[in-house]
Design a protein around this motif. Structure first.
Motif, PDB file in Angstrom:
ATOM      1  N   LEU A 360      -1.181  -7.738  -2.305  1.00 48.27           N
ATOM      2  CA  LEU A 360      -0.233  -8.670  -1.713  1.00 48.27           C
ATOM      3  C   LEU A 360      -0.060  -9.904  -2.589  1.00 48.27           C
ATOM      4  CD1 LEU A 360       1.667  -9.463   0.541  1.00 48.27           C
ATOM      5  CD2 LEU A 360      -0.300 -10.380   1.809  1.00 48.27           C
ATOM      6  N   GLU A 513       8.138  -5.096   7.902  1.00 48.83           N
ATOM      7  CA  GLU A 513       6.862  -4.517   7.470  1.00 48.83           C
ATOM      8  C   GLU A 513       5.679  -5.325   7.979  1.00 48.83           C
ATOM      9  OE1 GLU A 513       6.324  -3.340   3.479  1.00 48.83           O
ATOM     10  OE2 GLU A 513       8.393  -2.677   3.203  1.00 48.83           O
ATOM     11  N   PHE A 514       5.797  -6.651   7.985  1.00 47.73           N
ATOM     12  CA  PHE A 514       4.713  -7.510   8.444  1.00 47.73           C
ATOM     13  C   PHE A 514       4.919  -7.801   9.930  1.00 47.73           C
ATOM     14  CE2 PHE A 514       5.023  -8.245   3.916  1.00 47.73           C
ATOM     15  CZ  PHE A 514       3.692  -8.236   3.510  1.00 47.73           C
ATOM     16  N   THR A 523      -2.269  -9.516  11.897  1.00 47.42           N
ATOM     17  CA  THR A 523      -1.036  -9.124  11.223  1.00 47.42           C
ATOM     18  C   THR A 523      -1.263  -7.780  10.548  1.00 47.42           C
ATOM     19  OG1 THR A 523      -0.378 -11.415  10.812  1.00 47.42           O
ATOM     20  CG2 THR A 523       0.665  -9.724   9.462  1.00 47.42           C
ATOM     21  N   ARG A 525       0.551  -4.493   8.266  1.00 48.35           N
ATOM     22  CA  ARG A 525       1.674  -4.093   7.420  1.00 48.35           C
ATOM     23  C   ARG A 525       1.875  -2.592   7.576  1.00 48.35           C
ATOM     24  NH1 ARG A 525       2.922  -5.675   1.066  1.00 48.35           N
ATOM     25  NH2 ARG A 525       5.091  -4.938   1.103  1.00 48.35           N
ATOM     26  N   VAL A 587       8.171 -12.334   9.005  1.00 46.76           N
ATOM     27  CA  VAL A 587       7.106 -11.774   9.835  1.00 46.76           C
ATOM     28  C   VAL A 587       7.660 -11.546  11.229  1.00 46.76           C
ATOM     29  CG1 VAL A 587       4.793 -12.102  10.793  1.00 46.76           C
ATOM     30  CG2 VAL A 587       5.309 -12.926   8.484  1.00 46.76           C
ATOM     31  N   ALA A 608      -0.009   1.229  10.858  1.00 47.14           N
ATOM     32  CA  ALA A 608      -0.225   0.266   9.764  1.00 47.14           C
ATOM     33  C   ALA A 608      -1.149   0.843   8.708  1.00 47.14           C
ATOM     34  CB  ALA A 608      -0.816  -1.015  10.326  1.00 47.14           C
ATOM     35  N   GLN A 611      -4.321  -4.612   7.368  1.00 49.81           N
ATOM     36  CA  GLN A 611      -4.271  -5.649   8.400  1.00 49.81           C
ATOM     37  C   GLN A 611      -5.085  -6.859   7.984  1.00 49.81           C
ATOM     38  OE1 GLN A 611      -6.014  -3.528  11.806  1.00 49.81           O
ATOM     39  NE2 GLN A 611      -7.731  -4.955  11.749  1.00 49.81           N
ATOM     40  N   ALA A 619       2.178 -13.497   2.566  1.00 48.75           N
ATOM     41  CA  ALA A 619       3.252 -12.731   3.205  1.00 48.75           C
ATOM     42  C   ALA A 619       4.564 -13.500   3.175  1.00 48.75           C
ATOM     43  CB  ALA A 619       2.881 -12.393   4.646  1.00 48.75           C
TER      44      ALA A 619
END
Length: 638
Positions: A360, A513-514, A523, A525, A587, A608, A611, A619
């Protein structure tokens, strides 16, 4: 190209060249496209040419070659590896003067070989005819603007100048006009640098003939124009961009490449029937070619060796191009002469220490780099800024952010995010759907300095109709919809406008995606379609479209829910192109209640692949975090 400015010439005593070493092997479609390559074959005595291209990228590569200015009476374009933007899509041939015949053949399943045949009654530059053919293969809609200057290039074809209705490259003498100023901006290698661009008084009174042939004349080289003695490096973002970038390019085991500099041999004849030459290509060429773009889509990091300062313009242009592909460029040994020609944010980014192995963090750096490169060097943004003083206008197209809500309690959270967007030309349109505007929120709007509209809508109005009422009050050339319960990075609107520029799509957006599960403060992805690619869907809270395009398909459907899907279906039926850019900066929030579609939290957890506790800062990929990126603990979801 001959006659370039002194800042855009190869180093004395020999040409400096470059190469991408260690780049990954191409995929099967790219190998097929590479075998086809690019060939432009002229048919003697007919004025017609046959263009054999492996991919659409290679057609754009041909347009950047000065030989594409030669006139033709007809073109047959054959693309070996073509993919439809979406299943069932069909495009149309673009405008070109004196067209007498056309034939388009696309593969039945949307993948395979495609061809476009055009016949003209009068000869036109090959570059312009290829632009018309591209309309049937990969349509490109320019950014809307209430006013813009025509561009005329003299003596050659700059690598940064895309084809379009406002761009001309005369084959002979410069045209003149007694009815209207013949040229707004003249890009001329022989022009004298008159210092900072200002109003030249080149206009005329109503009813009187124009007194001067142009308003602004700039010394133009292969990769830059000169203003006030300083070269401004420009890149055609329609040709050089992150389209097709692979998701796995940010993983720790993703391929890497090296950018090396050395002495250049003879020019490579990649097109127009020639064969390959030196391994090192001269910096005075067009820069990245289609094969380079295909490789860089897979590359995570490009390590750059010592950058020479003998041709600072050529080196800076190449570095900006690499950054605009999305590959993370690391150039720690950057001469001051080259760094000074790069946008400040880009220069800081490419010289900053590399990030670790967190995917990320690497992806966020990629987004920040390409954003800085495009804002600072894309012709569509940089050149209008350089000439703004002469025409009294500057800046990117205006954007209206449309937010329609029934929940005024959420406005104290979402409005500061919208008002704090880095995009300069931004209007807030707030639709109050059966609710009142709290006084603190009104004060926030008044004190922001942003233009805004507050649009009351009766509670009895359906959501689609309410959104239409609010959109009808928008004044921006572009309109983007946001949701009141999601969160956005400060550069979110910029990301959408950039994607609209380089993709030329009718509708652009991001994938959801998030996803932040608020009850768990987690959170995740999850897969949500391919980023930087044509697609069928984008997240409703990220949609951006030109207001004219929105109204041309009938606007929003007056339905109580799924208004986003309703618009997308209309656009599909109209043959519009939909493009999904990267997902960072958006998000999607899920709460225990309040969602029309509610599959439950377990759905998001099980779909997912990664996480985090809370929301990882990367993000959002905000520019202010570019120099010192942070890594966050990642928990793999099994």
């Amino acid at each position: 190209m001959t006659g370039g400015s002194s800042t855009d010439r190869p180093v004395a005593g020999g040409r400096m060249g470059w190469r991408l070493a260690g780049r990954p092997a191409p995929t099967l479609p790219e190998r097929v496209g590479g075998l086809a390559g690019l060939r432009v074959l002229r048919m003697p005595g007919s004025g017609r040419v046959l263009v054999l291209a492996g991919t659409v990228d290679r057609i754009r590569q041909a347009q950047a070659d000065p030989r594409s200015l030669r006139p033709v009476r007809g073109v047959a374009v054959v693309v070996a590896v073509w993919r439809a933007p979406w299943r069932g899509w069909s495009g149309g041939v673009g405008p070109v003067g004196h067209l007498t015949g056309q034939r388009v053949s696309l593969p039945r399943r949307g993948r395979g070989t495609a061809s476009v045949h055009l016949r003209l009654a009068r000869a036109a530059p090959l570059r312009d005819v290829l632009e018309a053919a591209l309309g049937a293969l990969a349509p490109n809609r320019p950014l809307p603007a209430p006013a813009s200057a025509d561009l005329t290039a003299v003596g050659g074809l700059p690598a940064y100048l895309p084809a379009g209705p406002g761009v001309t490259v005369p084959a002979g003498e410069l045209p003149t006009s007694t009815d209207i100023r013949a040229h707004d901006v003249l890009l001329d290698p022989a022009a004298a640098d008159a210092g900072p661009v200002g109003s030249t008084g080149g206009g005329s009174s109503p009813g009187e003939p124009a007194q001067t042939p142009y308003a602004v004349a700039l010394p133009a080289g292969r990769h830059a124009v000169t203003v006030g003695g300083r070269p401004a490096v420009l890149v055609d973002a329609r040709r050089i961009n992150p389209y097709g970038r692979r998701e796995d390019s940010y993983l720790p085991d993703a391929p890497r490449a090296r950018l090396e500099f050395g002495g250049a041999g003879r020019d490579r004849r990649w097109g127009f029937g020639g064969r390959g030459g030196s391994t090192f290509r001269p910096l005075t060429g067009t820069g990245l070619e289609a094969a380079d773009l295909a490789s860089l889509r897979q590359v995570g990091v490009v390590e750059c060796g010592p950058v020479p300062d003998g041709d600072p313009v050529g080196a800076a242009a190449l570095l900006a191009q690499v950054a605009m592909t999305g590959a993370v460029l690391h150039a720690p040994d950057l001469p001051a002469a080259v760094a000074d020609l790069l946008a400040p944010d880009l220069a800081r980014s490419v010289t900053a220490p590399t990030v670790g192995t967190d995917p990320l963090a690497l992806e966020a750096r990629s987004v920040r780099q390409r954003r800085a490169a495009m804002r600072g060097h894309a012709t569509g943004f940089a050149l209008p800024d350089l000439t703004a003083a002469a025409f009294g206008a500057a800046g990117p197209p205006s954007v209206s952010v449309v937010l329609t809500t029934r929940r005024p309690d959420l406005l104290t959270s979402i409005l500061p995010v919208l008002l704090g967007q880095s995009y300069p030309e931004l209007e807030i349109v707030l639709g109050l759907h059966g609710c009142d505007l709290p006084d603190p929120v009104r004060a926030l709007l008044v004190d922001s300095g942003r233009p805004f509209e507050v649009v009351p809508v009766p509670a009895s109005t359906g959501f689609g109709a309410a959104l239409g009422v609010a959109t009808g009050r928008a004044r921006g050339s572009l309109v983007t919809k946001v949701d009141d319960d999601d969160s956005y990075g400060v550069d979110h609107v910029w990301d959408l406008v950039l994607a609209r520029h380089y993709s030329g799509a009718t509708l652009v957006g991001k994938g959801a995606e998030f996803v932040h599960l608020e009850d768990l403060n987690i959170t995740v992805r999850r897969p949500s379609g391919r980023a930087e690619y044509d697609g069928d869907l984008v997240a409703g809270g990220t949609m951006l479209i030109a207001r004219g395009d929105l109204e041309a398909v009938g606007g929003w459907r007056p339905v109580p829910r799924s208004v986003d899907l309703g618009l997308i279906q209309r656009l599909r039926r109209a043959g519009a192109r939909i493009y999904r850019t990267h997902p960072l900066g958006y998000v999607y929030h899920r709460r225990a209640t309040g969602h029309t579609w509610d599959p439950g939290q377990r759905y998001f957890l099980t779909t997912a692949h990664t996480q985090w506790d809370g929301i990882p800062t990367d993000a959002y990929a905000d520019d202010r975090r570019d120099v010192h990126p942070l890594a966050y603990p990642v928990v793999a979801v099994r």
